[in-house]
Design a protein around this motif. Sequence first.
Motif, mmCIF file in Angstrom:
data_model
loop_
_atom_site.group_PDB
_atom_site.id
_atom_site.type_symbol
_atom_site.label_atom_id
_atom_site.label_comp_id
_atom_site.label_asym_id
_atom_site.label_seq_id
_atom_site.Cartn_x
_atom_site.Cartn_y
_atom_site.Cartn_z
ATOM 1 N N SER A 180 0.847 -0.802 -0.117
ATOM 2 C CA SER A 180 -0.094 -0.110 0.025
ATOM 3 C C SER A 180 0.880 0.744 0.171
ATOM 4 O O SER A 180 0.951 2.759 -0.669
ATOM 5 C CB SER A 180 -1.089 -0.335 1.058
ATOM 6 O OG SER A 180 -1.619 1.492 1.077
ATOM 7 N N TYR A 238 4.238 1.664 -0.586
ATOM 8 C CA TYR A 238 5.318 1.804 -2.282
ATOM 9 C C TYR A 238 5.164 1.056 -3.896
ATOM 10 O O TYR A 238 5.228 1.716 -4.873
ATOM 11 C CB TYR A 238 6.659 0.826 -2.062
ATOM 12 C CG TYR A 238 6.960 1.324 -1.043
ATOM 13 C CD1 TYR A 238 8.358 1.778 -0.817
ATOM 14 C CD2 TYR A 238 6.680 1.266 0.746
ATOM 15 C CE1 TYR A 238 9.114 2.802 -0.260
ATOM 16 C CE2 TYR A 238 7.596 2.074 1.779
ATOM 17 C CZ TYR A 238 8.861 2.800 1.116
ATOM 18 O OH TYR A 238 9.249 3.653 2.504
ATOM 19 N N CYS A 239 3.787 0.620 -3.417
ATOM 20 C CA CYS A 239 3.146 0.852 -5.077
ATOM 21 C C CYS A 239 2.274 1.427 -5.844
ATOM 22 O O CYS A 239 1.157 1.481 -4.742
ATOM 23 C CB CYS A 239 2.462 -1.127 -5.263
ATOM 24 S SG CYS A 239 3.538 -2.073 -4.811
ATOM 25 N N GLU A 240 2.536 1.416 -6.756
ATOM 26 C CA GLU A 240 0.748 2.290 -7.737
ATOM 27 C C GLU A 240 0.690 1.591 -8.436
ATOM 28 O O GLU A 240 0.840 0.352 -8.477
ATOM 29 C CB GLU A 240 1.605 3.729 -8.550
ATOM 30 C CG GLU A 240 2.765 4.966 -7.998
ATOM 31 C CD GLU A 240 1.994 5.853 -7.051
ATOM 32 O OE1 GLU A 240 0.388 5.832 -7.068
ATOM 33 O OE2 GLU A 240 2.010 6.314 -6.200
ATOM 34 N N PRO A 241 -0.096 2.166 -8.909
ATOM 35 C CA PRO A 241 -1.877 0.316 -9.710
ATOM 36 C C PRO A 241 -0.620 0.417 -10.549
ATOM 37 O O PRO A 241 0.323 1.287 -11.735
ATOM 38 C CB PRO A 241 -2.790 1.582 -9.927
ATOM 39 C CG PRO A 241 -3.012 2.423 -8.847
ATOM 40 C CD PRO A 241 -1.485 3.047 -8.447
ATOM 41 N N ASP A 281 2.298 -1.269 -10.801
ATOM 42 C CA ASP A 281 3.660 -1.104 -10.435
ATOM 43 C C ASP A 281 3.602 -3.173 -10.335
ATOM 44 O O ASP A 281 2.515 -3.809 -9.841
ATOM 45 C CB ASP A 281 3.825 -0.684 -9.228
ATOM 46 C CG ASP A 281 4.731 0.809 -10.080
ATOM 47 O OD1 ASP A 281 4.857 1.050 -10.444
ATOM 48 O OD2 ASP A 281 4.806 1.447 -7.905
ATOM 49 N N ARG A 304 9.658 -1.341 -13.398
ATOM 50 C CA ARG A 304 8.509 -1.028 -13.478
ATOM 51 C C ARG A 304 8.139 -1.949 -11.855
ATOM 52 O O ARG A 304 7.288 -1.787 -10.705
ATOM 53 C CB ARG A 304 6.839 -2.193 -13.921
ATOM 54 C CG ARG A 304 6.356 -1.119 -14.923
ATOM 55 C CD ARG A 304 5.687 0.557 -14.654
ATOM 56 N NE ARG A 304 5.029 0.063 -14.024
ATOM 57 C CZ ARG A 304 3.794 1.459 -14.116
ATOM 58 N NH1 ARG A 304 5.046 2.609 -13.649
ATOM 59 N NH2 ARG A 304 2.847 1.145 -13.097
ATOM 60 N N ARG A 357 8.622 -2.677 -8.222
ATOM 61 C CA ARG A 357 9.581 -1.817 -6.717
ATOM 62 C C ARG A 357 9.055 -2.705 -5.165
ATOM 63 O O ARG A 357 10.002 -2.323 -4.115
ATOM 64 C CB ARG A 357 7.293 -1.119 -6.195
ATOM 65 C CG ARG A 357 7.316 0.174 -7.181
ATOM 66 C CD ARG A 357 8.122 1.088 -7.266
ATOM 67 N NE ARG A 357 7.662 1.884 -7.980
ATOM 68 C CZ ARG A 357 8.650 2.058 -9.466
ATOM 69 N NH1 ARG A 357 9.426 1.053 -9.522
ATOM 70 N NH2 ARG A 357 7.750 2.963 -10.468
#
Length: 357
Positions: free
Chosen positions: A98, A100-103, A105, A151, A153
């Motif tokens: 939650s 560190y990840c963008e949608p 990633d 991409r 993470r």
Amino acid sequence: MTAPQPRRNVQQIPAYVPGKPPTPRTDLVTYKLSSNENPYPPLPGVISAAHAAVETMNRYPDMGSAALYAELAARFDVPLEDLAAATGSVALIYQLLSAYCEPGDEVVHAWRSFEAYPIAITTAAAVGVPVPLTADARHDLDAMASAITGRTRVVLLCTPNNPTGPALTQTEVDAFLAEVPSDVLVVLDEAYYEFVRIDDPLDAIGTYRRHENVLVFRTFSKAYGLAGFRVGYAIAHAPVAAALRAVSLPFGVSSVAQAAAIASLEAQPELLDRVEGLVAERERVVKALAEVGWDVPDAQGNFVWFDLGEKAGAFAAAADAAGLVVRPFAGDGCRVTIGEPEANDRLIEVASAFSKD
């Protein structure tokens, strides 16, 4: 009229399948070997600490887990700001993704590995990159390094690997980290580290000290026998630990859980004696299985793995008939917890009689 809809990724979250409890029987004692629980009850001192905490249940728990952090910081010689507690180490996985990840990633992980990984990844709207295990049920670290892209993470290393059992060595992890970009977080997920007995064992905390992108997840659920209280902790460099705390559920770790965890740390010598007993039982079971023709992967947790393919369900049914509930993974195999000696004896009998062909 259109009904409210959740985010698209929520509809794609795979279900977590918990270990089933046994059905009580009148003809024999049944055993739950499906959830990797510690078969020993809590020590008296741990129970007393939990009871004392219950007496103040009308108050919120310490959101900062100050006493627990102080005990962990002293025990592992790490700064307080490098700690984050949560409701089990599984919650830390959710929090990390939650934070560190963008949608879109990517999160690289071995497979088959911890069942919660794909669930947490999908919940975060990230993309899982599962890398098949080697033929001997180990992480394929070369393939995992090759799977890292621009991409990526997070990389999740489960050691010992749940559900197959092998643990990573320090040499393996050092070589892997040399290939990982510094902006990719690497999780050393050590829910079962107290059970590891190998040459060149991983020193996860020493590894975190040397790498700013490495963090360690551990739990009180397994070796310490606090599965019902849900308390785990992360050791990470301060910015990462702060991010974990920032996205945590307020007051998530209960007062009772914090008190029991602290008492368990204080009772560590007695608890680790119990771990030694479980390790001895594990070795006895593995040896007996080998004598009847089973080649199980290197078991370094409190469980053994049966590579059964499509026969996983049949093996689970045979165990159930003998009063044992195990954890089948359809199309792959069965994970069986090391439990009480009587339960382990029955497992050996079931495995001896089961036809792998």
